[in-house]
Design a protein around this motif. Structure first.
Motif, mmCIF file in Angstrom:
data_model
loop_
_atom_site.group_PDB
_atom_site.id
_atom_site.type_symbol
_atom_site.label_atom_id
_atom_site.label_comp_id
_atom_site.label_asym_id
_atom_site.label_seq_id
_atom_site.Cartn_x
_atom_site.Cartn_y
_atom_site.Cartn_z
ATOM 1 N N HIS A 1 0.485 5.383 -1.287
ATOM 2 C CA HIS A 1 -0.630 6.305 -1.723
ATOM 3 C C HIS A 1 -0.163 6.864 -3.263
ATOM 4 O O HIS A 1 1.175 7.102 -3.273
ATOM 5 N N PRO A 2 -0.854 6.947 -4.256
ATOM 6 C CA PRO A 2 -0.419 7.428 -5.615
ATOM 7 C C PRO A 2 -0.356 8.851 -5.410
ATOM 8 O O PRO A 2 0.539 9.401 -6.393
ATOM 9 N N GLY A 3 -0.946 9.417 -4.506
ATOM 10 C CA GLY A 3 -1.092 11.167 -4.450
ATOM 11 C C GLY A 3 -1.950 11.465 -5.728
ATOM 12 O O GLY A 3 -2.215 10.899 -6.450
ATOM 13 N N PRO A 4 -2.237 12.775 -5.607
ATOM 14 C CA PRO A 4 -2.012 13.566 -4.303
ATOM 15 C C PRO A 4 -3.258 13.116 -3.284
ATOM 16 O O PRO A 4 -4.291 12.594 -3.514
ATOM 17 N N MET A 5 -2.702 13.278 -1.858
ATOM 18 C CA MET A 5 -3.181 12.707 -0.889
ATOM 19 C C MET A 5 -4.448 13.804 -0.312
ATOM 20 O O MET A 5 -4.382 14.823 -0.314
ATOM 21 N N ASN A 6 -5.269 13.421 0.209
ATOM 22 C CA ASN A 6 -6.507 14.162 1.076
ATOM 23 C C ASN A 6 -6.220 13.694 2.494
ATOM 24 O O ASN A 6 -6.840 12.829 2.980
ATOM 25 N N ARG A 7 -5.428 14.162 2.907
ATOM 26 C CA ARG A 7 -5.050 13.964 4.461
ATOM 27 C C ARG A 7 -6.187 14.222 5.454
ATOM 28 O O ARG A 7 -6.864 15.142 5.025
ATOM 29 N N GLY A 8 -6.259 13.051 6.240
ATOM 30 C CA GLY A 8 -7.565 13.508 7.091
ATOM 31 C C GLY A 8 -9.038 12.737 6.670
ATOM 32 O O GLY A 8 -9.975 12.824 7.419
ATOM 33 N N ILE A 9 -8.709 12.531 5.424
ATOM 34 C CA ILE A 9 -9.976 11.533 4.555
ATOM 35 C C ILE A 9 -9.558 10.272 4.291
ATOM 36 O O ILE A 9 -10.210 9.553 5.247
ATOM 37 N N GLU A 10 -8.799 9.950 3.401
ATOM 38 C CA GLU A 10 -8.857 8.507 3.204
ATOM 39 C C GLU A 10 -7.415 7.850 4.233
ATOM 40 O O GLU A 10 -7.268 6.726 4.279
ATOM 41 N N ILE A 11 -6.668 8.902 4.333
ATOM 42 C CA ILE A 11 -5.501 8.618 5.254
ATOM 43 C C ILE A 11 -5.180 9.676 6.322
ATOM 44 O O ILE A 11 -5.313 10.747 6.015
#
Ligand code: CP
Length: 312
Positions: free
Chosen positions: A262-272
């Motif tokens: 994941h390149p970041g920043p992550m949306n945890r719980g959405i795309e991963i």
């Protein structure tokens, strides 16, 4: 071999030999990052300007760190706090900073093509640190370094890029770079988030993630760019997550030793899901470390000349 160019604007116009040279150079620079004293004199006397018209944590900090490790001087310019706020044009900002003696500009801009314009305005080098929806070449390079490091090769691997392909400069740089290096690139996302002209790209296109993920060696999960989602590209975040979120269950369809990126920043719980982001297959923090090595390599190849790659 040397890079015979003053600018790095994208991977679409780069050869496999040039990409290979950058990855090999970055691999040799990684050793410096594990030293107790991370400092080499290779770029002493060189001035590097990071000029960012958009927010960034990883790209900006890693370019600045890479420059400092190599003993270059860095100047950081952002929109807030600079004369850009008073209406100074992009061109005048560039010419002003070049007149101070900047040897290289690292530019992030919301307009696709802004670094290309800059490269014509200044004699100094220009590195594209992400331009609009066009390219983010150093992200593509650090992703390829991470794949090569973990898999021993890029050629012949099946790499899936999933998510908001249309808005993603990371997807574009990855698909150009990976396909030049011999990987099979798959892209997957809702039909509304696939770019116009997708049939002309060197990729296999999917809208069903369960089909796309089947047997892949690498899954690169893109950030849903919530800031660009004002036009209803999908019904709801919950629905997106259900159909395009990378979860532990979905990952079972990939190869048993799949890499999750994941390149970041992550949306945890959405795309991963958080358990995938923090799980055994994730190499997301390795990507960040490799970002410093790739940016050191590029600074050396653009500014350092023909001396030893790694000198104490
Ligand atoms: N991947 C990436 O470009 O992150 P930043 O926006 O934090 O630089």
């Amino acid at each position: 071999m040397q890079l015979k160019r003053k600018d790095i604007l994208g991977l679409q116009d780069m050869t496999a030999e040039e990409i290979g040279l950058i990855l090999d150079t970055a691999e040799s620079y990684k050793e410096i990052l594990s030293r107790p004293v991370k400092k080499v004199p290779i770029l002493r006397g060189k001035s590097i300007c990071t000029l960012f018209y958009e927010n960034s944590t990883r790209t900006r900090c890693s370019f600045e760190l890479a420059a400092k490790i190599m003993s270059a001087d860095t100047t950081s310019v952002s929109v807030s706090g600079s004369s850009i706020q008073k209406g100074e044009s992009f061109k005048d900002t560039l010419l002003t900073l070049e007149a101070m003696g900047m040897d290289l500009f690292v530019i992030r801009h919301s307009a696709s093509g802004a670094p290309h314009f800059a490269a014509r305005v200044v004699k100094s080098g220009v590195v594209n640190a992400g331009d609009g929806m066009h390219e983010h070449p150093t992200q593509g390079l650090l992703d390829m370094l991470t794949i090569r490091e973990n898999k021993g090769r890029i050629e012949g691997l099946k790499v899936l890029i999933v998510g908001d392909i249309m808005h993603s400069r990371v997807a574009r740089s990855n698909l150009w770079g990976l396909s030049k290096m011999g990987a099979e690139v798959r892209i997957c996302g809702p039909a509304t988030l696939l770019p116009v002209g997708v049939d002309k790209l060197p990729v296999k296109t999917y809208t069903d993630l369960d089909e796309a993920i089947d047997g892949v060696d690498v899954v690169n999960v893109l950030r849903i760019q919530l800031e660009r989602m004002d036009r209803g590209f999908f019904p709801s975040i919950r629905e997106y997550s259900k159909f395009y979120g990378v979860s532990k269950t979905r990952l079972k369809r990939a190869k048993p030793d799949v890499l999750v990126m994941h390149p970041g920043p992550m949306n945890r719980g959405i795309e991963i899901t958080p358990e995938v982001a923090d799980g055994e297959f994730a190499v997301i923090t390795d990507q960040v470390t490799n970002g410093v090595a790739v940016r050191m390599a590029l600074l050396y190849l653009l500014l350092g000349g023909g001396g030893s790659v790694v000198s104490a």
